[in-house]
Design an enzyme around this catalytic site. Structure first.
Site, PDB file in Angstrom:
ATOM      1  N   HIS A  50      -4.252 -17.446  -4.596  1.00  0.00           N
ATOM      2  CA  HIS A  50      -5.047 -16.666  -3.651  1.00  0.00           C
ATOM      3  C   HIS A  50      -6.313 -17.390  -3.192  1.00  0.00           C
ATOM      4  CE1 HIS A  50      -6.785 -16.221  -7.555  1.00  0.00           C
ATOM      5  NE2 HIS A  50      -7.875 -15.718  -7.015  1.00  0.00           N
ATOM      6  N   ASP A 106       0.850  -1.192   0.000  1.00  0.00           N
ATOM      7  CA  ASP A 106       0.000   0.000   0.000  1.00  0.00           C
ATOM      8  C   ASP A 106       0.887   1.245   0.000  1.00  0.00           C
ATOM      9  OD1 ASP A 106      -1.868   1.977   0.462  1.00  0.00           O
ATOM     10  OD2 ASP A 106      -2.092   1.493   2.600  1.00  0.00           O
ATOM     11  N   ASP A 150     -10.436 -16.453 -15.682  1.00  0.00           N
ATOM     12  CA  ASP A 150     -11.151 -16.947 -14.511  1.00  0.00           C
ATOM     13  C   ASP A 150     -12.213 -17.982 -14.894  1.00  0.00           C
ATOM     14  OD1 ASP A 150     -11.595 -16.334 -11.565  1.00  0.00           O
ATOM     15  OD2 ASP A 150     -13.633 -16.021 -12.318  1.00  0.00           O
ATOM     16  N   GLU A 207      -8.248 -20.787 -16.022  1.00  0.00           N
ATOM     17  CA  GLU A 207      -8.535 -21.452 -14.753  1.00  0.00           C
ATOM     18  C   GLU A 207      -9.583 -22.520 -15.024  1.00  0.00           C
ATOM     19  OE1 GLU A 207      -9.846 -20.647 -10.155  1.00  0.00           O
ATOM     20  OE2 GLU A 207     -10.919 -19.696 -11.794  1.00  0.00           O
ATOM     21  N   ASP A 265      -1.845  -1.353  -3.749  1.00  0.00           N
ATOM     22  CA  ASP A 265      -2.199  -0.635  -4.977  1.00  0.00           C
ATOM     23  C   ASP A 265      -1.124  -0.854  -6.048  1.00  0.00           C
ATOM     24  OD1 ASP A 265      -0.119   1.262  -4.201  1.00  0.00           O
ATOM     25  OD2 ASP A 265      -1.592   2.036  -2.758  1.00  0.00           O
TER      26      ASP A 265
HETATM   27  C1  NOJ Z   1     -11.724 -18.041  -9.214  1.00  0.00           C
HETATM   28  C2  NOJ Z   1     -11.004 -16.936  -8.538  1.00  0.00           C
HETATM   29  O1  NOJ Z   1      -9.644 -17.239  -8.451  1.00  0.00           O
HETATM   30  C3  NOJ Z   1     -11.678 -16.738  -7.210  1.00  0.00           C
HETATM   31  O2  NOJ Z   1     -10.943 -15.904  -6.360  1.00  0.00           O
HETATM   32  C4  NOJ Z   1     -13.063 -16.233  -7.467  1.00  0.00           C
HETATM   33  O3  NOJ Z   1     -13.777 -16.152  -6.257  1.00  0.00           O
HETATM   34  C5  NOJ Z   1     -13.844 -17.148  -8.408  1.00  0.00           C
HETATM   35  N1  NOJ Z   1     -13.047 -17.596  -9.503  1.00  0.00           N
HETATM   36  C6  NOJ Z   1     -15.047 -16.448  -8.979  1.00  0.00           C
HETATM   37  O4  NOJ Z   1     -14.670 -15.462  -9.887  1.00  0.00           O
END
Ligand code: NOJ
Length: 549
Positions: free
Chosen positions: A328, A21, A199, A255, A29
């Site tokens: 994450h 930050d 994603d 993903e 940021d």
């Molecule tokens: C996968 C992402 O990495 C995650 O953090 C998110 O909650 C879900 N997809 C929904 O977008």
């Protein structure tokens, strides 16, 4: 095997709100990332994947986007993004953006319009079913608990959300939606970004019969068989490739919840022209029990190795793997796959060695390079993550033993990986001068970048040396892979070889030493996490890389 920069490179993943930050508002940021570029580059990584930084109401920390062409003011807005990209280009670092287009935010203009009336031009941008507020269209459950259906009074129907109510799923069947997505992709490519992490891209094509799932089907199977790998997913990805991706020299990684060995190769085959890599979750769901992630079971190490072996085989001739142990959305790798107590340092180095010696592109998640660990908050109030909180509410409603459930939260909550990056022993780990948006892990006074810089034996220095070693040996990138001890309960030993060299890599995944007669005598151990090495045995969490030829 085609050679290319994104196979040879190494990705560093940043969760921007927890990185650094610079304004004192408690949120990391983009200027914070700029400030740390020297550090990042010193690791030897070549690509940065940054989690979403677009405008968002943050129901799911940016994975709910309300304007795909705008950087959130929380992160410094568009000017900060332009500064970051320019600074990275100067250094030759590649930038991978997160593309979240299975769903938008309900605050996106499209949804605001769509929900007004059935004849609104945006209505068909989303997925609608049913007409009775008392009767859900089917029994599908959201990834974040509760029904996937949310009633919309204005049009008297339900909309679909596989994640939170504030993340309505986009209707990829509508060609206009697809054109909107390609427009967004094009916008960022024209700005100069080098690729996308897409994603939950395996979920974009829905099985539109919307039939009920068997009530007893484990959620992990629902994901694989009902939500993911839908009938048109490959067609959509090919179209996106053809229309936008193919025009640039970029990298894409999808993903892939629910992506299995059967579908995986199709997504990443050179011939199919869809994506370059996927993230499958076979190894990261390995400890999910019958009731899912908050019902954990002990890790099956032999299965763990089998997963890497099978995926390597599946993509050996066509396609490419992504090698990662966390991100994450999962616990800290040293807490989950290593021993974050008495062997934290050694086991974190072992896991680094795994990442850098398997065949595929390695992904290092921020903080793993200093061995950051899970947190164990005493109360659910200290957890921020919507998924953790919803799971907690559902467990309470189901009358679960909440003390036990808190233990599962300690083990599995996504917040384990989201605590602020630990830069120094100063207040708030040097992450912010304000109040951090999420509590800092208490162990920051001992575990932080500054301390690691000053300790020649640190995990951080090991990462740097190991990354340099990998980059200097293309065999570790492209070479063949063979698992030598698939059924050993504690050792992971494999060979990597090509015409140029042969390496033997061996890891002891446990707290006890293990004898192994086949350690090569008289061969040079090129890399390892112990300074003294026994001839016929590996110490706890020891890793060695031998060069045989
Ligand atoms: C996968 C992402 O990495 C995650 O953090 C998110 O909650 C879900 N997809 C929904 O977008």
């Amino acid at each position: 095997m085609n050679t290319t920069w994104w196979k040879e490179g190494i990705v560093y993943q940043i969760y921007p709100r927890s990185y650094k930050d610079t304004t004192g508002n408690g949120l990391g940021d983009l200027d914070g990332i700029i400030e740390k570029l020297d550090y990042i580059q010193s690791l030897g990584v070549t690509m940065l994947w940054i989690c979403p930084v677009y405008q968002s109401p943050n129901d799911d920390n940016g994975y709910d986007i309300s304007d795909y062409r705008k950087i959130s003011s929380d992160f410094g807005g568009d000017p900060a993004f332009d500064r970051l990209l320019a600074a990275m280009k100067k250094r030759g670092l590649k930038l991978i953006m997160d593309l979240v287009v299975n769903h938008s935010s309900d605050e996106h203009y499209w949804f605001q319009e769509a929900k007004k009336s059935k004849d609104n031009p945006y209505h068909d941008y989303y997925i609608w079913q049913g007409n009775d507020p008392q009767q859900l269209p089917n029994n599908w459950q959201s990834v974040f608990n509760g029904s996937v259906w949310q009633w919309n009074a204005a049009t008297e129907e339900y909309y679909l959300h596989l994640y939170t109510q504030k993340q309505p799923d986009l209707n990829w069947e509508n060609p206009q939606v697809r054109q909107e997505v390609y427009g967004i992709v094009d916008y960022w490519l024209n700005k100069g970004v080098d690729g996308f992490r897409m994603d939950v891209i395996s979920l974009i094509s829905k099985r539109s019969s919307f039939s009920d799932v068997p009530a007893t089907m484990p959620f992990i199977d629902v994901m694989e068989k009902v939500y993911a790998n839908g009938p048109r997913v490959h067609e959509f990805l090919k179209e996106m490739h053809e229309e936008v991706l193919s025009k640039h020299d970029i990298v894409t990684v999808g993903e892939g919840p629910g992506v299995n060995l059967e579908h995986g190769p199709r997504y990443v085959s050179d011939k199919e022209k869809e994506l370059n890599m996927v993230f499958h979750f076979d190894h990261l769901t390995i400890d999910f029990g019958p009731e899912g992630k908050y019902d954990p079971v002990p890790m099956d190490f032999i299965r763990f190795k089998a997963i890497f072996r099978q995926w390597d085989q599946a993509l050996a001739k066509d396609g490419w793997n992504s090698i990662f142990l966390g991100n994450h959305d999962f616990s800290r790798i040293v807490s989950r796959f290593g021993n974050d107590k008495e062997h934290r340092r050694t086991s974190a180095k072992l896991l680094a060695t795994v990442l850098m010696t398997l065949r595929g592109t390695p992904y290092v998640y921020q903080g793993d390079e200093i061995g950051m660990t899970n947190v164990a908050h005493k109360s659910i109030e200290l957890y921020d993550d919507v998924e953790t909180r919803n799971a907690w509410k559902a467990a309470e409603a189901a009358g679960k033993d909440m003390e036990e459930f808190l233990k599962a939260v300690h083990w599995q909550s996504r917040d384990n990986a989201r605590t602020p990056m630990q830069w120094s022993a100063a207040d708030n780990a040097g992450f912010t001068s304000g109040k951090p948006w999420i509590p800092v892990n208490d162990n920051y006074r001992a575990i932080n970048v500054e301390a690691a810089e000053n300790d020649p034996n640190s995990i951080l220095h090991y990462y740097r040396a190991l990354i340099a070693f990998r980059k200097a040996h293309p065999t570790l990138i492209y070479g063949n892979f063979e698992d030598l001890l698939p059924s050993h309960p504690q050792l992971y030993a494999y060979k990597r070889w090509d015409q140029g060299a042969t390496f033997l890599v061996v890891h002891n995944f446990g707290d006890q030493p293990v004898d192994w007669e086949d350690l090569p005598e008289g061969r040079q151990c090129r890399f390892g996490n112990y300074s003294q090495q026994a001839a016929n045995s590996l110490a706890p969490w020891e890793s060695r890389i031998y060069q045989l030829d």
